[in-house]
Write a protein that holds these residues in place. Structure first.
Motif, PDB file in Angstrom:
ATOM      1  N   SER A   1     -45.359  20.788  -5.848  1.00 17.08           N
ATOM      2  CA  SER A   1     -44.402  21.805  -5.401  1.00 17.08           C
ATOM      3  C   SER A   1     -44.159  21.704  -3.897  1.00 17.08           C
ATOM      4  O   SER A   1     -43.041  21.937  -3.422  1.00 17.08           O
ATOM      5  CB  SER A   1     -44.874  23.204  -5.792  1.00 17.08           C
ATOM      6  OG  SER A   1     -46.121  23.526  -5.213  1.00 17.08           O
TER       7      SER A   1
ATOM      8  N   THR B   1     -38.502  28.101   1.528  1.00 19.06           N
ATOM      9  CA  THR B   1     -39.305  27.975   0.322  1.00 19.06           C
ATOM     10  C   THR B   1     -40.391  29.046   0.320  1.00 19.06           C
ATOM     11  O   THR B   1     -40.691  29.646   1.355  1.00 19.06           O
ATOM     12  CB  THR B   1     -39.983  26.598   0.228  1.00 19.06           C
ATOM     13  OG1 THR B   1     -40.919  26.446   1.308  1.00 19.06           O
ATOM     14  CG2 THR B   1     -38.970  25.470   0.298  1.00 19.06           C
TER      15      THR B   1
ATOM     16  N   GLU C   1     -42.089  24.967 -15.770  1.00 18.54           N
ATOM     17  CA  GLU C   1     -42.436  26.380 -15.919  1.00 18.54           C
ATOM     18  C   GLU C   1     -41.263  27.081 -16.588  1.00 18.54           C
ATOM     19  O   GLU C   1     -40.131  26.991 -16.103  1.00 18.54           O
ATOM     20  CB  GLU C   1     -42.737  27.000 -14.547  1.00 18.54           C
ATOM     21  CG  GLU C   1     -43.197  28.434 -14.591  1.00 18.54           C
ATOM     22  CD  GLU C   1     -43.481  29.010 -13.206  1.00 18.54           C
ATOM     23  OE1 GLU C   1     -43.669  30.240 -13.112  1.00 18.54           O
ATOM     24  OE2 GLU C   1     -43.513  28.244 -12.230  1.00 18.54           O
TER      25      GLU C   1
ATOM     26  N   ARG D   1     -37.830  28.152 -15.186  1.00 12.50           N
ATOM     27  CA  ARG D   1     -37.995  28.657 -13.822  1.00 12.50           C
ATOM     28  C   ARG D   1     -38.227  27.523 -12.828  1.00 12.50           C
ATOM     29  O   ARG D   1     -37.707  27.549 -11.717  1.00 12.50           O
ATOM     30  CB  ARG D   1     -39.166  29.635 -13.748  1.00 12.50           C
ATOM     31  CG  ARG D   1     -38.894  30.992 -14.347  1.00 12.50           C
ATOM     32  CD  ARG D   1     -39.719  32.055 -13.640  1.00 12.50           C
ATOM     33  NE  ARG D   1     -39.595  33.358 -14.272  1.00 12.50           N
ATOM     34  CZ  ARG D   1     -38.596  34.196 -14.085  1.00 12.50           C
ATOM     35  NH1 ARG D   1     -37.599  33.855 -13.301  1.00 12.50           N
ATOM     36  NH2 ARG D   1     -38.596  35.376 -14.679  1.00 12.50           N
ATOM     37  N   GLU D   2     -39.069  26.567 -13.188  1.00 14.56           N
ATOM     38  CA  GLU D   2     -39.418  25.476 -12.283  1.00 14.56           C
ATOM     39  C   GLU D   2     -39.466  24.174 -13.075  1.00 14.56           C
ATOM     40  O   GLU D   2     -39.929  24.146 -14.221  1.00 14.56           O
ATOM     41  CB  GLU D   2     -40.789  25.705 -11.639  1.00 14.56           C
ATOM     42  CG  GLU D   2     -40.899  26.946 -10.770  1.00 14.56           C
ATOM     43  CD  GLU D   2     -40.430  26.703  -9.344  1.00 14.56           C
ATOM     44  OE1 GLU D   2     -40.109  25.539  -9.014  1.00 14.56           O
ATOM     45  OE2 GLU D   2     -40.397  27.672  -8.567  1.00 14.56           O
TER      46      GLU D   2
ATOM     47  N   GLU E   1     -40.316  20.085 -11.717  1.00 20.62           N
ATOM     48  CA  GLU E   1     -40.474  19.150 -10.605  1.00 20.62           C
ATOM     49  C   GLU E   1     -41.160  17.872 -11.072  1.00 20.62           C
ATOM     50  O   GLU E   1     -42.033  17.904 -11.945  1.00 20.62           O
ATOM     51  CB  GLU E   1     -41.281  19.779  -9.466  1.00 20.62           C
ATOM     52  CG  GLU E   1     -40.584  20.935  -8.764  1.00 20.62           C
ATOM     53  CD  GLU E   1     -39.259  20.570  -8.104  1.00 20.62           C
ATOM     54  OE1 GLU E   1     -39.025  19.340  -7.880  1.00 20.62           O
ATOM     55  OE2 GLU E   1     -38.465  21.470  -7.828  1.00 20.62           O
TER      56      GLU E   1
ATOM     57  N   LEU F   1     -33.180  27.126 -11.403  1.00 19.38           N
ATOM     58  CA  LEU F   1     -33.493  25.968 -10.558  1.00 19.38           C
ATOM     59  C   LEU F   1     -32.621  25.913  -9.307  1.00 19.38           C
ATOM     60  O   LEU F   1     -32.956  25.213  -8.353  1.00 19.38           O
ATOM     61  CB  LEU F   1     -33.325  24.666 -11.350  1.00 19.38           C
ATOM     62  CG  LEU F   1     -34.257  24.455 -12.537  1.00 19.38           C
ATOM     63  CD1 LEU F   1     -34.029  23.053 -13.121  1.00 19.38           C
ATOM     64  CD2 LEU F   1     -35.719  24.644 -12.157  1.00 19.38           C
TER      65      LEU F   1
ATOM     66  N   HIS G   1     -30.659  21.434  -7.200  1.00 17.15           N
ATOM     67  CA  HIS G   1     -31.821  20.782  -7.812  1.00 17.15           C
ATOM     68  C   HIS G   1     -31.449  19.393  -8.339  1.00 17.15           C
ATOM     69  O   HIS G   1     -30.388  19.221  -8.954  1.00 17.15           O
ATOM     70  CB  HIS G   1     -32.365  21.651  -8.944  1.00 17.15           C
ATOM     71  CG  HIS G   1     -33.722  21.264  -9.404  1.00 17.15           C
ATOM     72  ND1 HIS G   1     -33.935  20.227 -10.288  1.00 17.15           N
ATOM     73  CD2 HIS G   1     -34.945  21.746  -9.093  1.00 17.15           C
ATOM     74  CE1 HIS G   1     -35.227  20.097 -10.508  1.00 17.15           C
ATOM     75  NE2 HIS G   1     -35.870  21.010  -9.801  1.00 17.15           N
TER      76      HIS G   1
ATOM     77  N   LYS H   1     -34.655  27.377  -2.000  1.00 14.32           N
ATOM     78  CA  LYS H   1     -35.138  27.751  -3.331  1.00 14.32           C
ATOM     79  C   LYS H   1     -36.425  28.524  -3.177  1.00 14.32           C
ATOM     80  O   LYS H   1     -37.428  27.990  -2.700  1.00 14.32           O
ATOM     81  CB  LYS H   1     -35.351  26.519  -4.203  1.00 14.32           C
ATOM     82  CG  LYS H   1     -35.730  26.882  -5.646  1.00 14.32           C
ATOM     83  CD  LYS H   1     -35.757  25.641  -6.527  1.00 14.32           C
ATOM     84  CE  LYS H   1     -36.093  26.026  -7.967  1.00 14.32           C
ATOM     85  NZ  LYS H   1     -37.459  26.554  -8.077  1.00 14.32           N
TER      86      LYS H   1
ATOM     87  N   TRP I   1     -39.034  31.294  -5.197  1.00 18.37           N
ATOM     88  CA  TRP I   1     -39.479  32.133  -6.295  1.00 18.37           C
ATOM     89  C   TRP I   1     -40.877  32.629  -5.951  1.00 18.37           C
ATOM     90  O   TRP I   1     -41.851  31.922  -6.145  1.00 18.37           O
ATOM     91  CB  TRP I   1     -39.469  31.393  -7.634  1.00 18.37           C
ATOM     92  CG  TRP I   1     -39.632  32.378  -8.752  1.00 18.37           C
ATOM     93  CD1 TRP I   1     -40.737  32.574  -9.516  1.00 18.37           C
ATOM     94  CD2 TRP I   1     -38.672  33.348  -9.177  1.00 18.37           C
ATOM     95  NE1 TRP I   1     -40.524  33.615 -10.403  1.00 18.37           N
ATOM     96  CE2 TRP I   1     -39.276  34.108 -10.215  1.00 18.37           C
ATOM     97  CE3 TRP I   1     -37.371  33.659  -8.775  1.00 18.37           C
ATOM     98  CZ2 TRP I   1     -38.601  35.145 -10.866  1.00 18.37           C
ATOM     99  CZ3 TRP I   1     -36.717  34.695  -9.427  1.00 18.37           C
ATOM    100  CH2 TRP I   1     -37.314  35.421 -10.456  1.00 18.37           C
TER     101      TRP I   1
END
Length: 451
Positions: free
Chosen positions: A189, A199, A239, A252-253, A255, A296, A300, A446, A448
């Motif tokens: 991350s 971030t 995620e 949600r995520e 990567e 995202l 992204h 981004k 969260w």
């Protein structure tokens, strides 16, 4: 008691003993739009916070308005603390969350009273920024501006998708994450965060909480999966929400680790999401209609390796900067680096920014920011202001209505976009324009936070 609000209402801190009552209140008041029944996941999330599951939140950071006549909660909110980064510079951030009031008590200033206290707590904690993911317009009345992109990623309809992404020998597989994966999740991350201006970093401890710290029914809980090779080498993570929202499974995520091809992980991830979404649909006795990657964000890289069906426009975080000169001083290394990489490298001069009722002056000397000070626009300038170039240093270099400068500072809008949207956003000549474009370029973010 923090404050007597009159008519039998008192404002006080939360305590562990409030867990059940506050959970029931939030489940009822913060039910989903048009839902006939309370939302249990909101109650579970509240209980997690009040019972101390969250790594940084404690129950005394909850605010409750209580009707002493019936010992019932009629309004509440919480204040979370985070560390975000702006181009690598850490910022202490406060996040008001889970804000709600019973319908019959709205319009009495209860939320404003809670925000007065929350803002005082935030100042005591040294927060340079406050952020809210909230309903349209409402938080503007407490000094917030929508100024940081939220969402905007694509969606993919699932008719025929599962067969199209199924591979005879997929190069990657997905498995549930465990606490032992936290260092990999933190490193991956952090690598991904380099593509963004702002971030919300997650260290290993934060990832352990995300993976296994929340209760099963919490609205903040997600499923975390590790993307790994056949040899068991981690290559990325996913995620997603643990149920369907409407007809969609929401991600949600997502990567990939450094050096891993996004194209190579795309089909295994999509195949997993189709299979999981279909299982959720069967459990809910409904149908899976789409995979939604809106969370995202619009920048992204996954959006560039798969042909998506459509996208929805981004929303935005509300931001509040209680001391803008202090925030800009904190960001001085970033601003100086941008200037050094611009055509105005080594520039000397003032940049006077007017927000009409107040403002900020940046003094530059040889490309370095010598000072950042509050600058009340002088009221002594004679004659009308047609925004033409002027040698009078009492006139601002640029003017931004209300809190719109925050949109420029946080890369949410370019200077040209602000000028197009607001007729009273004005830049006085080419030199200040070039400086503002160099110091505050549009860039994706981004965020969260850990909720």
């Amino acid at each position: 008691m923090l404050r007597d609000l009159g008519d039998g209402l008192v404002l006080r801190r939360g305590t562990p003993a409030d867990a059940d009552a506050l959970a029931a209140f939030n489940a009822d008041v913060l039910r989903y739009q048009d839902a006939p029944d309370p939302e249990p996941s909101m109650g579970a999330w509240t209980r997690d916070l009040i019972e101390g599951r969250h790594p940084t939140f404690r129950p005394e950071s909850a605010l409750l308005v209580e009707d002493t006549r019936g010992k019932s909660i009629v309004s509440s909110m919480v204040l979370l603390s985070h560390t975000w980064t702006y181009a690598g510079v850490p910022l202490s951030v406060g996040q008001p969350e889970i804000v709600g009031t019973r319908a019959e008590f709205r319009g009495r200033g209860l939320v404003r009273a809670m925000f007065d206290v929350a803002h005082a707590w935030s100042a005591e904690r040294g927060h340079r920024l406050l952020a809210i993911n909230g309903i349209p317009w409402f938080y503007r009345q407490f000094g917030y501006e929508m100024a940081l992109e939220l969402g905007g990623g694509p969606r993919l309809y699932t008719v025929g998708l599962a067969a199209g992404v199924r591979q005879p020998t997929p190069p990657y597989r997905l498995r549930p994450a465990t606490g032992a994966d936290a260092p990999f999740l933190a490193a991956t991350s952090a690598h991904a965060g380099r593509r963004y201006l702002v971030t919300a970093p997650r260290d290993a401890a934060a990832w352990r909480y995300v993976v296994s710290g929340r209760s099963a029914g919490s609205a903040a809980r997600n499923e975390v999966r590790i993307v790994e090779s056949e040899a068991g080498e981690p290559a990325g993570y996913l995620e997603h929400v643990p149920k369907l929202w409407g007809p969609g499974l929401h991600v949600r995520e997502l990567e990939a680790a450094a050096g891993v091809s996004w194209r190579a992980v795309a089909y295994p991830v999509l195949a997993y999401l189709c299979e999981t979404g279909e299982a959720y649909a069967r459990a809910a006795k409904t149908e899976l209609g789409l995979l939604d990657f809106w969370l995202l964000g619009s920048a992204h890289p996954f959006a560039g390796v798969v042909q998506f069906s459509s996208s929805r426009r981004p929303y935005a975080f509300y931001l509040r900067a209680p001391d803008l000169p202090d925030l800009l001083r904190r960001l001085t290394p970033v601003l100086e680096r941008r200037l050094a990489e611009s055509p105005l490298v080594g520039h000397t001069g003032d940049v006077r920014l007017s927000f009409f009722r107040d403002g900020v002056r940046l003094t530059l000397d040889g490309g370095r920011i010598k000072s950042v000070e509050a600058w009340p626009p002088p009221r002594t300038v004679a004659g009308l202001d047609f925004s033409l170039p002027s040698a009078d240093e009492r006139r601002p270099s640029a003017m931004f209505p209300g809190l719109t400068f925050l949109q420029l500072l946080f890369g949410y809008r370019s200077l040209a976009e602000l000028e197009a949207a607001f007729a009273d956003c004005v830049v006085r000549g080419q030199e200040p324009r070039a400086l503002l474009e160099a110091l505050f370029p549009k860039q994706p973010s981004k965020v969260w936070p850990i909720l």
